[in-house]
Motif scaffolding. Structure first.
Motif, PDB file in Angstrom:
ATOM      1  N   ALA A  30       0.825  -1.208   0.000  1.00  0.00           N
ATOM      2  CA  ALA A  30       0.000   0.000   0.000  1.00  0.00           C
ATOM      3  C   ALA A  30       0.858   1.257   0.000  1.00  0.00           C
ATOM      4  O   ALA A  30       0.548   2.235  -0.676  1.00  0.00           O
ATOM      5  CB  ALA A  30      -0.938  -0.004   1.207  1.00  0.00           C
ATOM      6  N   GLN A  31       1.968   1.238   0.734  1.00  0.00           N
ATOM      7  CA  GLN A  31       2.869   2.391   0.751  1.00  0.00           C
ATOM      8  C   GLN A  31       3.500   2.600  -0.622  1.00  0.00           C
ATOM      9  O   GLN A  31       3.630   3.722  -1.084  1.00  0.00           O
ATOM     10  CB  GLN A  31       3.945   2.215   1.817  1.00  0.00           C
ATOM     11  N   LYS A  32       3.888   1.508  -1.294  1.00  0.00           N
ATOM     12  CA  LYS A  32       4.459   1.620  -2.638  1.00  0.00           C
ATOM     13  C   LYS A  32       3.448   2.180  -3.625  1.00  0.00           C
ATOM     14  O   LYS A  32       3.803   2.917  -4.529  1.00  0.00           O
ATOM     15  CB  LYS A  32       4.946   0.251  -3.124  1.00  0.00           C
ATOM     16  N   GLN A  33       2.181   1.804  -3.470  1.00  0.00           N
ATOM     17  CA  GLN A  33       1.132   2.284  -4.367  1.00  0.00           C
ATOM     18  C   GLN A  33       0.711   3.713  -4.034  1.00  0.00           C
ATOM     19  O   GLN A  33      -0.092   4.296  -4.746  1.00  0.00           O
ATOM     20  CB  GLN A  33      -0.099   1.376  -4.286  1.00  0.00           C
ATOM     21  N   GLY A  34       1.234   4.258  -2.970  1.00  0.00           N
ATOM     22  CA  GLY A  34       0.892   5.631  -2.605  1.00  0.00           C
ATOM     23  C   GLY A  34      -0.439   5.759  -1.889  1.00  0.00           C
ATOM     24  O   GLY A  34      -1.034   6.826  -1.890  1.00  0.00           O
ATOM     25  N   LEU A  35      -0.922   4.656  -1.305  1.00  0.00           N
ATOM     26  CA  LEU A  35      -2.203   4.722  -0.618  1.00  0.00           C
ATOM     27  C   LEU A  35      -2.104   5.465   0.712  1.00  0.00           C
ATOM     28  O   LEU A  35      -3.092   6.008   1.186  1.00  0.00           O
ATOM     29  CB  LEU A  35      -2.764   3.313  -0.377  1.00  0.00           C
ATOM     30  N   TYR A  36      -0.930   5.481   1.310  1.00  0.00           N
ATOM     31  CA  TYR A  36      -0.746   6.198   2.570  1.00  0.00           C
ATOM     32  C   TYR A  36      -0.034   7.504   2.252  1.00  0.00           C
ATOM     33  O   TYR A  36       1.173   7.577   2.215  1.00  0.00           O
ATOM     34  CB  TYR A  36       0.084   5.376   3.559  1.00  0.00           C
ATOM     35  N   GLN A  37      -0.795   8.505   1.963  1.00  0.00           N
ATOM     36  CA  GLN A  37      -0.246   9.819   1.661  1.00  0.00           C
ATOM     37  C   GLN A  37      -1.022  10.857   2.458  1.00  0.00           C
ATOM     38  O   GLN A  37      -2.176  10.644   2.821  1.00  0.00           O
ATOM     39  CB  GLN A  37      -0.391  10.153   0.177  1.00  0.00           C
ATOM     40  N   MET A  38      -0.386  11.987   2.657  1.00  0.00           N
ATOM     41  CA  MET A  38      -1.097  13.082   3.283  1.00  0.00           C
ATOM     42  C   MET A  38      -1.980  13.712   2.217  1.00  0.00           C
ATOM     43  O   MET A  38      -1.488  14.125   1.168  1.00  0.00           O
ATOM     44  CB  MET A  38      -0.115  14.120   3.826  1.00  0.00           C
ATOM     45  N   LEU A  39      -3.264  13.739   2.438  1.00  0.00           N
ATOM     46  CA  LEU A  39      -4.196  14.358   1.513  1.00  0.00           C
ATOM     47  C   LEU A  39      -4.755  15.609   2.170  1.00  0.00           C
ATOM     48  O   LEU A  39      -5.418  15.532   3.198  1.00  0.00           O
ATOM     49  CB  LEU A  39      -5.325  13.395   1.156  1.00  0.00           C
ATOM     50  N   ASN A  40      -4.478  16.740   1.592  1.00  0.00           N
ATOM     51  CA  ASN A  40      -4.949  18.012   2.137  1.00  0.00           C
ATOM     52  C   ASN A  40      -5.269  18.899   0.949  1.00  0.00           C
ATOM     53  O   ASN A  40      -4.403  19.584   0.431  1.00  0.00           O
ATOM     54  CB  ASN A  40      -3.887  18.630   3.044  1.00  0.00           C
ATOM     55  N   PHE A  41      -6.534  18.855   0.508  1.00  0.00           N
ATOM     56  CA  PHE A  41      -6.923  19.643  -0.654  1.00  0.00           C
ATOM     57  C   PHE A  41      -8.366  20.114  -0.497  1.00  0.00           C
ATOM     58  O   PHE A  41      -9.141  19.550   0.277  1.00  0.00           O
ATOM     59  CB  PHE A  41      -6.766  18.844  -1.945  1.00  0.00           C
ATOM     60  N   THR A  42      -8.706  21.180  -1.233  1.00  0.00           N
ATOM     61  CA  THR A  42     -10.067  21.711  -1.212  1.00  0.00           C
ATOM     62  C   THR A  42     -10.478  22.081  -2.630  1.00  0.00           C
ATOM     63  O   THR A  42      -9.641  22.320  -3.491  1.00  0.00           O
ATOM     64  CB  THR A  42     -10.187  22.958  -0.318  1.00  0.00           C
ATOM     65  N   LEU A  43     -11.776  22.138  -2.843  1.00  0.00           N
ATOM     66  CA  LEU A  43     -12.367  22.638  -4.081  1.00  0.00           C
ATOM     67  C   LEU A  43     -13.096  23.917  -3.700  1.00  0.00           C
ATOM     68  O   LEU A  43     -14.006  23.895  -2.864  1.00  0.00           O
ATOM     69  CB  LEU A  43     -13.337  21.604  -4.667  1.00  0.00           C
ATOM     70  N   GLU A  44     -12.680  25.023  -4.280  1.00  0.00           N
ATOM     71  CA  GLU A  44     -13.246  26.310  -3.899  1.00  0.00           C
ATOM     72  C   GLU A  44     -13.847  27.011  -5.097  1.00  0.00           C
ATOM     73  O   GLU A  44     -13.287  26.916  -6.197  1.00  0.00           O
ATOM     74  CB  GLU A  44     -12.149  27.182  -3.278  1.00  0.00           C
ATOM     75  N   PRO A  45     -14.963  27.702  -4.936  1.00  0.00           N
ATOM     76  CA  PRO A  45     -15.728  27.845  -3.705  1.00  0.00           C
ATOM     77  C   PRO A  45     -16.569  26.591  -3.433  1.00  0.00           C
ATOM     78  O   PRO A  45     -16.900  25.860  -4.363  1.00  0.00           O
ATOM     79  CB  PRO A  45     -16.628  29.051  -3.992  1.00  0.00           C
ATOM     80  N   GLU A  46     -16.899  26.383  -2.168  1.00  0.00           N
ATOM     81  CA  GLU A  46     -17.749  25.244  -1.815  1.00  0.00           C
ATOM     82  C   GLU A  46     -19.157  25.447  -2.346  1.00  0.00           C
ATOM     83  O   GLU A  46     -19.844  24.502  -2.683  1.00  0.00           O
ATOM     84  CB  GLU A  46     -17.791  25.040  -0.304  1.00  0.00           C
ATOM     85  N   LEU A  47     -19.597  26.693  -2.364  1.00  0.00           N
ATOM     86  CA  LEU A  47     -20.867  27.014  -2.991  1.00  0.00           C
ATOM     87  C   LEU A  47     -20.791  28.404  -3.581  1.00  0.00           C
ATOM     88  O   LEU A  47     -20.057  29.259  -3.093  1.00  0.00           O
ATOM     89  CB  LEU A  47     -22.051  26.872  -2.032  1.00  0.00           C
ATOM     90  N   GLN A  48     -21.525  28.603  -4.681  1.00  0.00           N
ATOM     91  CA  GLN A  48     -21.469  29.883  -5.387  1.00  0.00           C
ATOM     92  C   GLN A  48     -22.827  30.165  -6.013  1.00  0.00           C
ATOM     93  O   GLN A  48     -23.404  29.287  -6.653  1.00  0.00           O
ATOM     94  CB  GLN A  48     -20.398  29.832  -6.476  1.00  0.00           C
ATOM     95  N   TYR A  49     -23.320  31.375  -5.818  1.00  0.00           N
ATOM     96  CA  TYR A  49     -24.542  31.827  -6.479  1.00  0.00           C
ATOM     97  C   TYR A  49     -24.141  32.608  -7.727  1.00  0.00           C
ATOM     98  O   TYR A  49     -23.398  33.582  -7.629  1.00  0.00           O
ATOM     99  CB  TYR A  49     -25.373  32.699  -5.538  1.00  0.00           C
ATOM    100  N   VAL A  50     -24.608  32.173  -8.900  1.00  0.00           N
ATOM    101  CA  VAL A  50     -24.307  32.865 -10.146  1.00  0.00           C
ATOM    102  C   VAL A  50     -25.091  34.169 -10.159  1.00  0.00           C
ATOM    103  O   VAL A  50     -26.314  34.155  -9.979  1.00  0.00           O
ATOM    104  CB  VAL A  50     -24.685  31.987 -11.362  1.00  0.00           C
ATOM    105  N   PRO A  51     -24.416  35.304 -10.350  1.00  0.00           N
ATOM    106  CA  PRO A  51     -25.139  36.578 -10.342  1.00  0.00           C
ATOM    107  C   PRO A  51     -26.055  36.719 -11.557  1.00  0.00           C
ATOM    108  O   PRO A  51     -25.742  36.226 -12.644  1.00  0.00           O
ATOM    109  CB  PRO A  51     -24.019  37.631 -10.374  1.00  0.00           C
ATOM    110  N   GLY A  52     -27.179  37.385 -11.373  1.00  0.00           N
ATOM    111  CA  GLY A  52     -28.118  37.643 -12.460  1.00  0.00           C
ATOM    112  C   GLY A  52     -28.968  36.435 -12.801  1.00  0.00           C
ATOM    113  O   GLY A  52     -29.119  35.510 -12.003  1.00  0.00           O
ATOM    114  N   PHE A  53     -29.513  36.464 -14.006  1.00  0.00           N
ATOM    115  CA  PHE A  53     -30.419  35.419 -14.473  1.00  0.00           C
ATOM    116  C   PHE A  53     -29.899  34.847 -15.780  1.00  0.00           C
ATOM    117  O   PHE A  53     -29.398  35.584 -16.633  1.00  0.00           O
ATOM    118  CB  PHE A  53     -31.829  35.993 -14.690  1.00  0.00           C
ATOM    119  N   LEU A  54     -30.042  33.548 -15.956  1.00  0.00           N
ATOM    120  CA  LEU A  54     -29.655  32.891 -17.201  1.00  0.00           C
ATOM    121  C   LEU A  54     -30.907  32.642 -18.027  1.00  0.00           C
ATOM    122  O   LEU A  54     -31.972  32.327 -17.482  1.00  0.00           O
ATOM    123  CB  LEU A  54     -28.936  31.571 -16.916  1.00  0.00           C
ATOM    124  N   GLU A  55     -30.764  32.760 -19.339  1.00  0.00           N
ATOM    125  CA  GLU A  55     -31.883  32.558 -20.258  1.00  0.00           C
ATOM    126  C   GLU A  55     -31.957  31.099 -20.702  1.00  0.00           C
ATOM    127  O   GLU A  55     -30.929  30.507 -21.035  1.00  0.00           O
ATOM    128  CB  GLU A  55     -31.711  33.429 -21.497  1.00  0.00           C
TER     129      GLU A  55
END
Length: 167
Positions: A30-55
């Motif tokens: 598992a260590q050779k396959q990289g299964l034990y790694q430090m994972l510290n990541f985010t997807l930003e923004p977590e939520l977003q309101y699109v301004p205005g109105f879409l047609e």
């Protein structure tokens, strides 16, 4: 005089894992396959309101409205991600007044990102609404998922995009 504080907790990410007694050989593999790694990541923004109105019937590049998704990798190693619009996962609920949108209406470019350690990479979104009068006046939530590639155990994070459709 009495001061009261209230706290609300929201789960923004899910981490799935299993616990088992593995032998030393399977731990080394598992260590050779990289299964034990430090994972510290985010997807930003977590939520977003699109301004205005879409047609209805329009194709909108959200970066023109100031919305870009960023994958932030705080880990020391390079991490590969696939990014896509997905159906709303179980347990995730749209904000009051919004309903789930069709994930096929959202395109992510690029849909794969390799993010070096200690860095940020961005992806652009495009919403292609069908020309359907039934969409008018509706408010939709779309979910974009970034999944870590090449893992036995799925690791996924989400961003919610809220859109208002013109009357």
């Amino acid at each position: 005089e009495q001061i009261t504080m209230n706290f609300g907790i929201t789960l923004a990410s899910r981490l799935r894992f299993s616990v088992a007694s593995a032998g030393p050989e399977s731990v080394r593999r598992a260590q050779k396959q990289g299964l034990y790694q430090m994972l510290n990541f985010t997807l930003e923004p977590e939520l977003q309101y699109v301004p205005g109105f879409l047609e209805p019937g329009s194709k909108t590049a959200l970066d023109e409205k100031g919305i870009v998704l960023s994958l932030v990798n705080r880990s020391p190693q390079k991490l590969p991600f696939s990014i896509k619009s997905v159906p709303v996962p179980g347990g995730m609920v749209a904000a009051a007044g919004y309903e789930n949108g069709d994930p096929s209406w959202v395109k992510v470019r690029p849909d794969n990102l390799k993010v070096p350690g200690q860095s940020i990479r961005s992806a652009k979104l495009e919403i292609d609404l069908p020309n359907d009068p039934k969409l008018r006046g509706r408010r939709l939530m779309f979910v974009v998922q970034a999944g870590l590639e090449g893992r036995e155990i799925p690791v996924e994070i989400y961003s919610r995009i809220y859109v208002n459709i013109a009357e």
